[in-house]
Design an enzyme around this catalytic site. Structure first.
Site, PDB file in Angstrom:
ATOM      1  N   CYS A   2      36.889  37.313  67.796  1.00 49.36           N
ATOM      2  CA  CYS A   2      37.818  36.445  67.189  1.00 49.36           C
ATOM      3  C   CYS A   2      39.426  36.986  67.669  1.00 49.36           C
ATOM      4  CB  CYS A   2      37.415  36.149  66.059  1.00 49.36           C
ATOM      5  SG  CYS A   2      35.919  36.075  65.583  1.00 49.36           S
ATOM      6  N   ARG A  27      39.498  37.403  74.865  1.00 51.51           N
ATOM      7  CA  ARG A  27      38.576  37.824  74.097  1.00 51.51           C
ATOM      8  C   ARG A  27      37.312  37.110  73.942  1.00 51.51           C
ATOM      9  NH1 ARG A  27      41.607  41.645  70.072  1.00 51.51           N
ATOM     10  NH2 ARG A  27      40.117  41.583  68.456  1.00 51.51           N
ATOM     11  N   TRP A  74      34.761  33.041  67.083  1.00 55.72           N
ATOM     12  CA  TRP A  74      33.599  33.063  68.014  1.00 55.72           C
ATOM     13  C   TRP A  74      32.454  32.950  67.467  1.00 55.72           C
ATOM     14  CZ3 TRP A  74      30.051  36.694  68.576  1.00 55.72           C
ATOM     15  CH2 TRP A  74      28.796  36.575  69.799  1.00 55.72           C
ATOM     16  N   ASN A 100      38.361  38.518  61.654  1.00 50.71           N
ATOM     17  CA  ASN A 100      36.860  38.642  62.457  1.00 50.71           C
ATOM     18  C   ASN A 100      36.786  39.773  61.517  1.00 50.71           C
ATOM     19  OD1 ASN A 100      36.311  39.023  65.328  1.00 50.71           O
ATOM     20  ND2 ASN A 100      38.628  40.464  65.463  1.00 50.71           N
ATOM     21  N   GLY A 101      35.039  39.789  62.344  1.00 55.83           N
ATOM     22  CA  GLY A 101      34.034  40.747  61.905  1.00 55.83           C
ATOM     23  C   GLY A 101      32.889  39.871  60.779  1.00 55.83           C
ATOM     24  N   GLU A 483      24.515  46.731  86.365  1.00 54.71           N
ATOM     25  CA  GLU A 483      25.688  46.437  87.135  1.00 54.71           C
ATOM     26  C   GLU A 483      26.377  44.832  87.885  1.00 54.71           C
ATOM     27  OE1 GLU A 483      30.177  45.250  85.620  1.00 54.71           O
ATOM     28  OE2 GLU A 483      28.570  46.296  84.365  1.00 54.71           O
ATOM     29  N   LYS A 487      26.628  40.654  86.291  1.00 52.52           N
ATOM     30  CA  LYS A 487      27.577  40.621  86.385  1.00 52.52           C
ATOM     31  C   LYS A 487      27.404  39.050  87.185  1.00 52.52           C
ATOM     32  CE  LYS A 487      31.784  42.471  85.658  1.00 52.52           C
ATOM     33  NZ  LYS A 487      31.102  43.291  84.584  1.00 52.52           N
ATOM     34  N   GLU A 490      26.893  36.988  84.299  1.00 55.45           N
ATOM     35  CA  GLU A 490      27.992  36.613  82.956  1.00 55.45           C
ATOM     36  C   GLU A 490      28.234  35.483  83.684  1.00 55.45           C
ATOM     37  OE1 GLU A 490      29.700  40.846  81.250  1.00 55.45           O
ATOM     38  OE2 GLU A 490      29.985  40.438  82.865  1.00 55.45           O
ATOM     39  N   HIS A 506       5.206  48.862  90.070  1.00 58.38           N
ATOM     40  CA  HIS A 506       4.491  48.992  88.354  1.00 58.38           C
ATOM     41  C   HIS A 506       4.633  47.592  87.352  1.00 58.38           C
ATOM     42  CE1 HIS A 506       3.989  52.902  89.690  1.00 58.38           C
ATOM     43  NE2 HIS A 506       4.773  53.481  89.351  1.00 58.38           N
ATOM     44  N   LYS A 606      35.255  39.216  75.131  1.00 56.21           N
ATOM     45  CA  LYS A 606      36.249  40.415  75.956  1.00 56.21           C
ATOM     46  C   LYS A 606      36.127  41.629  74.936  1.00 56.21           C
ATOM     47  CE  LYS A 606      38.288  42.827  79.543  1.00 56.21           C
ATOM     48  NZ  LYS A 606      37.766  42.356  80.996  1.00 56.21           N
TER      49      LYS A 606
END
Length: 611
Positions: A2, A27, A74, A100-101, A483, A487, A490, A506, A606
């Site tokens: 947030c 963010r 958020w 925020n939190g 990674e 991507k 996301e 396996h 972000k």
């Protein structure tokens, strides 16, 4: 996560607060709100979705005042709705809060308040803060705040406005970042100084567990225990004009193409430190480095992947046993302090809550902590013994690109200087490492140009049709494959799973079919390449489709693949960096083909400032 922005001063607050929220859009958020004090009344508007929706409402119903607060939410508690958007209010709407939190014990507090007649209109944890301010109004303001914070468990950066104290914004920080911009007869408040960078470069960073009473011409800061504290005003160097697309369709595309220049800037910074200044920058004695026996790298998401790749740097170049911890897990497993060890937190923002809390835990054992971050003014940079910067510049897109590549550069450079201090390599080898990084940066950029046309016109339209992908890698290419899979998840919302290539037989081999392309990242170490080749044979024997990232001279793997990207050979440890730009561009174009909101993927943030 947030974004919180506040203003008190001589100007109308709305334009300043909204501009600050726009700067913090990167963010991640799902709703937004603005509230201001005017004529002994709080006016407020909220909107779900993009910030543009709130701006449209504000244009239709103009509200403004000399004191204002804003928020981009958020969602953590409660659905995405106007009622759950911030600011949140008390019963009489005399008190407004942005936060925020997470308030972990909010439900317990809420039940107690409801039992005494308080009525709640949202599902959020934040609303309890406003009602607590309403319920406790008996002592001095500072004592009231102290009483409230003793009841709150969790992390929070919040701002409060109250019609009873119209000339003051209350700011409280525990865990989540919060800072104050200092102007002449005006103050700016934000979760990031970037929010108000156009107006002032003079910033007070609130320490953890602190309270600030902010007036237009004064700031009083107190520790949670009531002790008044003095914090320095820091001049920060932030170019507020960095957040322009400069003709690119998306910030992510711009940032993919900025990687070469970001690597050059990072290397210039590293060269400026050299073999002498580096240990002063890191606040570590050279004797400590000479006697270093182990390293521990800590990160989340992309930064964790960078650490997993860098593990190979430190173990092969420095010959130092290196662990890599996933920050969200390491606080909840036994911690065994190691002497002659250094702990390095990796974070683009320097505010990642999980990583920051891990470093605080380690600091409590009086161990050496360092940070690798893109923000010199971040909490992580301030709370560790020393820090190194990735000179990536502002990264706006949620999915990290240039921050990842510059993290690899800084960690590769650090590994060489530790090895030099331990007399494992020579200065000539350090210079060779610089040259290798410059060559790799050139390859990162040139391979995008080489394959740009075919990706845009053939590969992206074709691969956008698939619903799931498997990613494989071995040795140093395995964390890079993780990674790459991240991507794709996301920004395209395509399900993708990564496995070590040797583990395919396996269990995961059962997933192979014609509808699941396999993306295989090769390796430049010949004995490992042969194993990768065997894995490709296993995949091909099941009639599965292979996309391979190979290096020049690896014709056998190239011939097995349905399509292969061929990359010039580099130092084997820099293979992931060489593949980075091409991988990112390929994934980007698939997401673009699907019409996805690439810069702001759903549900993502972000700067992840909650655990």
């Amino acid at each position: 996560m947030c974004g919180v922005v506040g203003y008190i001063g001589k100007q109308s607050s709305r334009a300043i607060v909204i501009e600050g929220l726009q700067r913090l859009e990167y963010r991640g958020y799902d709703s937004a709100g603005f509230a201001c004090l005017n004529n002994q009344k709080i006016s407020c508007l909220k909107a779900t979705g993009q910030l543009a929706n709130l701006i449209h409402k504000l244009e239709e119903e103009s509200i403004d005042g000399l004191v204002g607060i804003g928020h981009t939410r958020w969602a953590t508690h409660g659905a995405i709705s106007d009622s759950n958007a911030h600011p949140q209010f008390d019963c009489k709407k005399n008190i407004a809060v942005v936060h925020n939190g997470i308030i972990e014990n909010y439900n317990h507090i809420k039940q107690k308040l409801m039992a005494t007649g308080h009525e709640f209109i949202s599902q959020t944890d934040t609303e309890v803060i406003a009602h607590l301010f309403e319920a406790i109004n008996q002592e001095t303001l500072l004592e009231d705040i102290q009483t409230i914070i003793t009841q709150l468990s969790g992390a929070y950066a919040c701002m409060v406005i109250n019609i009873q104290i119209p000339d003051t914004i209350i700011a409280i920080r525990k865990g989540s970042p919060l800072c104050i911009g200092v102007g002449e007869n005006e103050k700016f408040i934000g979760s990031d100084p970037f929010a108000f960078a156009r107006y002032t470069n003079k910033v007070i960073f609130l320490p953890d567990e602190s309270i600030a009473l902010i007036e237009k011409d004064a700031v009083s800061i107190y520790h949670f225990n009531g002790q008044k504290i003095t914090m320095p005003i820091t001049q920060v160097d932030i170019d507020w004009r960095d957040n322009e697309k400069n003709g690119y369709d998306h910030y992510m595309l711009k940032e993919i193409h900025e990687q070469k220049s970001s690597i050059h800037a990072t290397l210039s910074y590293c060269r400026s430190l050299g073999a002498e200044k580096i240990w002063d920058q890191l606040q570590i004695s050279r004797d400590k480095i000479k006697n270093l026996r182990s390293l521990c790298l800590i990160g989340c998401g992309t930064s964790w992947h960078a650490g997993r790749i860098a593990q190979f740097f430190f173990e092969q170049i420095c010959q130092i046993p290196t662990r890599v911890l996933l920050a969200s897990e390491c606080r909840y497993i036994p911690f065994f302090p190691e002497e002659n060890s250094v702990y390095i937190g990796i974070s683009q923002s320097g505010e990642t809550a999980d990583t920051l809390e891990c470093l605080r835990l380690i600091n409590s054992f009086d161990l050496i902590t360092l940070s690798v971050t893109n923000v010199s003014s971040s909490t992580m940079a301030r709370e560790t013994n020393g820090f190194l910067l990735t000179k990536a510049g502002q990264e706006i897109a949620v999915a990290s690109t240039k921050a990842f590549s510059t993290q690899l550069v800084v960690l590769y450079w650090l590994a060489h200087y530790i090895a030099l201090e331990k007399n494992l390599i020579t200065s000539d080898q350090v210079n060779k490492a610089y040259d290798d990084l410059l060559i790799t940066a050139e390859i990162l950029e040139s391979t995008i140009e080489k394959y740009k046309y075919i990706i845009e016109n053939k590969l992206a339209p074709y691969y956008a049709q698939f619903k799931r992908f498997i990613f494989l890698g071995r040795h140093i290419s395995y964390p890079f494959a993780m990674e790459a899979a991240l991507k794709l998840k996301e920004i395209s919302y395509i399900f993708s799973q990564c496995y070590p290539a040797g583990e395919l037989k396996h269990g995961p081999i059962a997933l192979l079919d014609k509808e699941t392309p396999v993306v295989l990242f090769s390796n430049l170490e010949d004995h490992i390449y042969q194993k990768v080749l065997s894995n490709a044979q296993e995949v091909k024997a099941r009639d599965a489709h292979i996309i391979a990232f190979v290096f020049e001279g690896q014709e056998e793997l190239q011939n097995l693949a349905d399509f292969s990207f061929v990359i010039p050979r580099v130092n084997p440890l820099l293979a992931p960096l060489a593949m980075t730009g091409l991988m990112q561009f390929w994934v980007y174009q698939i997401a673009k083909e699907l019409g996805c909101p690439i810069d702001k993927p759903r549900n993502l943030a972000k700067s992840v400032t909650v655990e």
